[in-house]
Motif scaffolding. Structure first.
Motif, PDB file in Angstrom:
ATOM      1  N   GLU A 198       0.824  -1.196   0.000  1.00  0.00           N
ATOM      2  CA  GLU A 198       0.000   0.000   0.000  1.00  0.00           C
ATOM      3  C   GLU A 198       0.871   1.263   0.000  1.00  0.00           C
ATOM      4  O   GLU A 198       0.607   2.217  -0.737  1.00  0.00           O
ATOM      5  N   ASP A 199       1.908   1.283   0.820  1.00  0.00           N
ATOM      6  CA  ASP A 199       2.781   2.453   0.926  1.00  0.00           C
ATOM      7  C   ASP A 199       3.586   2.690  -0.346  1.00  0.00           C
ATOM      8  O   ASP A 199       3.860   3.837  -0.721  1.00  0.00           O
ATOM      9  N   GLY A 232      -3.990   1.875   2.466  1.00  0.00           N
ATOM     10  CA  GLY A 232      -4.847   1.112   3.363  1.00  0.00           C
ATOM     11  C   GLY A 232      -4.101   0.597   4.576  1.00  0.00           C
ATOM     12  O   GLY A 232      -2.879   0.406   4.545  1.00  0.00           O
ATOM     13  N   ARG A 233      -4.853   0.378   5.639  1.00  0.00           N
ATOM     14  CA  ARG A 233      -4.306  -0.191   6.865  1.00  0.00           C
ATOM     15  C   ARG A 233      -5.284  -1.238   7.403  1.00  0.00           C
ATOM     16  O   ARG A 233      -6.499  -1.107   7.267  1.00  0.00           O
ATOM     17  N   PHE A 234      -4.741  -2.264   8.022  1.00  0.00           N
ATOM     18  CA  PHE A 234      -5.576  -3.306   8.597  1.00  0.00           C
ATOM     19  C   PHE A 234      -6.263  -2.814   9.864  1.00  0.00           C
ATOM     20  O   PHE A 234      -5.661  -2.131  10.693  1.00  0.00           O
ATOM     21  N   GLU A 235      -7.517  -3.170   9.976  1.00  0.00           N
ATOM     22  CA  GLU A 235      -8.248  -3.009  11.227  1.00  0.00           C
ATOM     23  C   GLU A 235      -8.332  -4.383  11.880  1.00  0.00           C
ATOM     24  O   GLU A 235      -8.753  -5.352  11.248  1.00  0.00           O
ATOM     25  N   SER A 294      -8.242  -9.545  10.816  1.00  0.00           N
ATOM     26  CA  SER A 294      -7.565  -8.341  10.321  1.00  0.00           C
ATOM     27  C   SER A 294      -8.055  -8.063   8.908  1.00  0.00           C
ATOM     28  O   SER A 294      -7.806  -8.866   8.005  1.00  0.00           O
ATOM     29  N   VAL A 295      -8.736  -6.944   8.722  1.00  0.00           N
ATOM     30  CA  VAL A 295      -9.331  -6.623   7.424  1.00  0.00           C
ATOM     31  C   VAL A 295      -8.897  -5.221   6.991  1.00  0.00           C
ATOM     32  O   VAL A 295      -8.924  -4.283   7.787  1.00  0.00           O
ATOM     33  N   MET A 296      -8.484  -5.112   5.737  1.00  0.00           N
ATOM     34  CA  MET A 296      -8.164  -3.822   5.123  1.00  0.00           C
ATOM     35  C   MET A 296      -9.172  -3.558   4.014  1.00  0.00           C
ATOM     36  O   MET A 296      -9.416  -4.435   3.181  1.00  0.00           O
ATOM     37  N   ARG A 297      -9.739  -2.363   4.000  1.00  0.00           N
ATOM     38  CA  ARG A 297     -10.744  -2.009   2.992  1.00  0.00           C
ATOM     39  C   ARG A 297     -10.372  -0.692   2.314  1.00  0.00           C
ATOM     40  O   ARG A 297      -9.865   0.224   2.965  1.00  0.00           O
ATOM     41  N   PHE A 302      -5.451  -2.944  -2.401  1.00  0.00           N
ATOM     42  CA  PHE A 302      -6.446  -3.919  -1.958  1.00  0.00           C
ATOM     43  C   PHE A 302      -7.800  -3.230  -1.766  1.00  0.00           C
ATOM     44  O   PHE A 302      -7.912  -2.275  -1.010  1.00  0.00           O
ATOM     45  N   GLU A 303      -8.817  -3.738  -2.457  1.00  0.00           N
ATOM     46  CA  GLU A 303     -10.161  -3.238  -2.201  1.00  0.00           C
ATOM     47  C   GLU A 303     -10.699  -3.833  -0.898  1.00  0.00           C
ATOM     48  O   GLU A 303     -11.338  -3.156  -0.107  1.00  0.00           O
ATOM     49  N   LYS A 304     -10.408  -5.120  -0.694  1.00  0.00           N
ATOM     50  CA  LYS A 304     -10.717  -5.772   0.581  1.00  0.00           C
ATOM     51  C   LYS A 304      -9.805  -6.981   0.730  1.00  0.00           C
ATOM     52  O   LYS A 304      -9.734  -7.821  -0.164  1.00  0.00           O
ATOM     53  N   VAL A 305      -9.101  -7.056   1.855  1.00  0.00           N
ATOM     54  CA  VAL A 305      -8.276  -8.220   2.145  1.00  0.00           C
ATOM     55  C   VAL A 305      -8.412  -8.540   3.618  1.00  0.00           C
ATOM     56  O   VAL A 305      -8.397  -7.660   4.469  1.00  0.00           O
TER      57      VAL A 305
END
Length: 294
Positions: free
Chosen positions: A28-29, A42-45, A65-68, A73-76
């Motif tokens: 992402e970075d 994006g960052r994981f929640e 752990s989900v990143m949106r 990533f649109e969703k991972v």
């Protein structure tokens, strides 16, 4: 019995999750040009998950752990869990029938730990992907399972070749027969009967895997997990900068519908998670954020 092996496996699944977690946020970075590069990385929640036992006792849980909505990533989701307790009658019967395990009704205790990952990408040229590895124990048997498979909506032969070659390289040290066997297993498992087609371009997969040598079987499982990042990251780095149009995005959404059908109708992990009382949000993490049917 098997307490040391259980802890060793559970700790390793967490370590693999941490490596993937860091690699995906680094992607992402580093995405500084091409589609979506002007959005926030994006960052994981992270959320703790729990398994609800029938009597209300502690039954384990994990981390979801989900990143949106990231740049890449649109969703991972990258989930880990360690759950235990007793299997309900439906799960007992299914397991006894599928695995031929005697004594399940007399002693239905179980323990399971693993990592599960599904990534749905922003750019239609970047393939979606699934990976999981797990260990399962009952007083009557233990086994490993898992694998990874690639799910492009727009296929590139060179990407498929790289993905499979990387997995083969990681499995060959365990014997030349492992890769072709696990590849064939994946082709059979990730087939969608009602569509008469595979859900992607395959990969490797095993289930109910137990040779009787725990260390050797765990080493094979670890190399299935270790193959994931080198098999997948180069494809993301190459395809994330490509331009796409509305037709490409429509193709992606229709393919995601196919992915959702498989996971809801056929996937054993989805069925097991829901049948044994695990957090439904964690179990259904694999579903895409958007999908389309014709």
């Amino acid at each position: 019995m098997f307490d040391t092996e259980k802890k060793t496996a559970s700790v390793w699944f967490r370590q693999l999750r941490d490596e993937i977690f860091a690699a995906f946020e680094a992607l992402e970075d580093s995405h500084s040009s091409g589609p979506f590069s002007d959005t926030q990385p994006g960052r994981f929640e992270v959320k703790e998950t729990t398994r609800q036992s029938e009597d209300g006792s502690d039954a384990g849980g994990g981390l979801m752990s989900v990143m949106r909505g990231g740049r890449v990533f649109e969703k991972v989701g990258v989930n880990i869990s360690t759950v235990y307790g007793t299997l309900g009658v439906r799960a007992q019967n299914a397991m006894a029938a599928r695995k031929g395990i005697p004594g399940m009704k007399d002693d239905p205790r179980f323990w399971a730990s693993g990592i599960s990952l599904v990534a749905h990408m922003q750019n239609p040229h970047v393939p979606a992907i699934h990976m999981n590895t797990r260990m399962f124990w009952t007083p009557h048997a233990w086994w490993f399972g898992g694998g990874s498979d690639l799910n492009p909506c727009i296929e590139y032969d060179e990407d498929t070749l790289h993905f499979h070659a990387t997995q083969k390289a990681h499995l060959d040290s365990h014997g030349a027969g492992h890769y072709p066997r696990l590849k064939e297993w994946a082709d059979e498992y990730f087939y969608i009967p009602h569509r008469k087609r595979a859900r992607g371009v395959g990969g490797i997969f095993m289930d109910d895997y137990c040779t009787g040598d725990w260390l050797a079987d765990f080493a094979l499982t670890q190399d299935i997990g270790r193959a994931f990042l080198p098999a997948f990251l180069p494809l993301v780095e190459k395809r994330r900068v490509q331009k796409f149009d509305e037709t490409d995005k429509n193709t992606q959404l229709i393919h995601r519908g196919l992915y959702a059908e498989y996971n809801l109708v056929y996937d054993r992990g989805t069925k097991f998670g829901l049948e044994t009382g695990h957090d439904p949000d964690a179990v259904l993490m694999s579903l895409p954020p958007l999908a389309k049917w014709i």
